[in-house]
Design a protein around this motif. Structure first.
Motif, PDB file in Angstrom:
ATOM      1  N   THR B  65      22.493  -2.735   7.362  1.00  0.00           N
ATOM      2  CA  THR B  65      22.846  -2.941   8.221  1.00  0.00           C
ATOM      3  C   THR B  65      22.857  -4.703   8.422  1.00  0.00           C
ATOM      4  N   LYS B  66      23.306  -5.235   7.933  1.00  0.00           N
ATOM      5  CA  LYS B  66      23.981  -6.950   7.336  1.00  0.00           C
ATOM      6  C   LYS B  66      23.941  -7.548   8.454  1.00  0.00           C
ATOM      7  N   TYR B  67      23.287  -8.914   8.426  1.00  0.00           N
ATOM      8  CA  TYR B  67      23.084  -9.829   9.290  1.00  0.00           C
ATOM      9  C   TYR B  67      24.135 -10.498  10.238  1.00  0.00           C
ATOM     10  N   GLU B  68      25.406 -10.878   9.102  1.00  0.00           N
ATOM     11  CA  GLU B  68      26.894 -10.555   9.380  1.00  0.00           C
ATOM     12  C   GLU B  68      27.653  -9.879  10.355  1.00  0.00           C
ATOM     13  N   HIS B  69      27.381  -8.944  10.249  1.00  0.00           N
ATOM     14  CA  HIS B  69      28.264  -7.876  10.997  1.00  0.00           C
ATOM     15  C   HIS B  69      27.436  -7.657  12.544  1.00  0.00           C
ATOM     16  N   ILE B  70      25.614  -7.758  12.466  1.00  0.00           N
ATOM     17  CA  ILE B  70      24.788  -7.863  14.223  1.00  0.00           C
ATOM     18  C   ILE B  70      25.052  -8.671  14.776  1.00  0.00           C
ATOM     19  N   ILE B  71      24.935 -10.334  14.060  1.00  0.00           N
ATOM     20  CA  ILE B  71      24.526 -11.793  14.837  1.00  0.00           C
ATOM     21  C   ILE B  71      25.238 -11.482  15.694  1.00  0.00           C
ATOM     22  N   PRO B  72      27.254 -12.439  14.774  1.00  0.00           N
ATOM     23  CA  PRO B  72      28.542 -11.647  15.626  1.00  0.00           C
ATOM     24  C   PRO B  72      28.475 -10.889  16.766  1.00  0.00           C
TER      25      PRO B  72
END
Lengths: 79, 252
Positions: B65-72
């Protein structure tokens, strides 16, 4: 060759990193798509994974994993 | 992008062939040819799977799980008026503490109703993520491993690093105790208990126990989670409706 081992198969024969290098993440309407080039034709990409928070994106048949996308590039370079 | 531009667009290719190929591929990948269509959804769903990736990219074999995917996605869900509630589904082994805490803080500060559901596992840094929502569910068979945070690699300046780790651990404990009903003492007891895990200290908490200790609100599955989320959305709508009529009264 027969291997008698308790180790899982993917640990002994890991997928080549080059297989993953082919994949790229492209943006689409509701999120991102992970695609890899189709082995047969150059202008086609196969969807590997859908990354989206919209549950409907997963219902879209044309973007489902396994679906092929034809490359169509407009002037802005969008797919 | 550039390599895609190089491959010349050839749109008139054998379309008939593509279609049958598409169906064939779908059968291989999904085991079916037709996926049901549905109306525009007011719920958005974020899945947190595999490892939570921090500043270093993990090898491609790992599911992350990549935060650059989750946060946006979280920003979009907060900002999009059509999204009324958010469902977070966890099946994670944990991972980077700061990335996990970042996701947790994002979820807890959303103004829209959020429900988390732990399926399979919500281990390690998955615990604060599971507690970050307004209401949390855990599947009966799902587990959560609670253990102290740790560091791998070379350490220079042991006392300072120790203090840094201690503070980082406090951040996790503070977050969990603030966002769930578990007592700090109890959580620490679970975190430092011996004899439960092989070669580690900590506790593996299964569904019912997680609810008993107060980490998770309720045992349940997707049905109860969506029902709860819809109830919370209705409540929020009613409250907003009341607020609006109230403010109109003031203006008049």
């Amino acid at each position: 060759m027969i291997l008698y081992t308790t180790q899982p198969q993917e640990l002994i024969f890991p997928t080549d990193d080059k297989e993953f290098e082919k994949q790229q993440t492209i943006p689409f309407g509701d999120g991102h798509l992970v695609v890899e080039p189709d082995s047969e034709s150059l202008d086609q990409y196969r969807v590997v994974r859908v990354i989206s928070s919209n549950p409907n994106a997963y219902m879209d048949e044309s973007l489902a994993p396994g679906a092929t996308l034809s490359v169509r590039v407009d002037l802005e370079g969008n797919l | 992008m550039s390599d895609r531009q190089e491959t010349a667009p050839n749109q008139d290719g054998n379309k008939q062939n593509d279609k049958s190929d598409g169906i064939l591929n779908k059968i291989q990948q999904l085991g079916q040819t037709n996926v049901p269509q549905m109306e525009q959804s007011n719920l958005h769903c974020i899945t947190i799977i595999g490892q939570i990736e921090g500043h270093t990219q993990l090898p491609p074999q790992n599911k992350t799980t990549k935060y650059e995917h989750i946060i946006p996605q979280l920003v979009a869900a907060e900002q999009n008026p059509k999204v009324e509630g958010l469902m977070i589904i966890l099946n994670t082994v944990g991972g980077d503490v700061e990335a996990g805490l970042a996701i947790s803080e994002m979820i807890s500060s959303l103004s829209k109703p959020t429900v988390t559901l732990v399926l399979g596992g919500g281990h390690s840094i998955g615990v604060p993520i599971a507690t970050s929502s307004d209401y949390s569910y855990i599947a009966e068979t799902a587990t959560m491993t609670i253990h102290p945070i740790r560091l791998t690699g070379l350490v220079i300046g042991v006392p300072q690093t120790f203090e840094y780790m201690d503070k980082m651990q406090d951040r996790v404990i503070q977050f969990v105790t603030r966002h769930s009903t578990v007592e700090e003492e109890k959580f620490k007891e679970l975190m430092f208990s011996k004899g439960n895990l092989t070669r580690d200290i900590g506790t593996n908490v299964v569904g019912d126990d997680a609810v008993k200790y107060g980490i998770i609100n309720e045992v349940g599955g997707i049905g109860s989670a969506i029902k709860k989320l819809n109830e919370m959305i209705e409540e929020r709508k009613e409250q907003n409706g009341d607020d609006q009529s109230g403010s109109e009264g003031v203006i008049q």
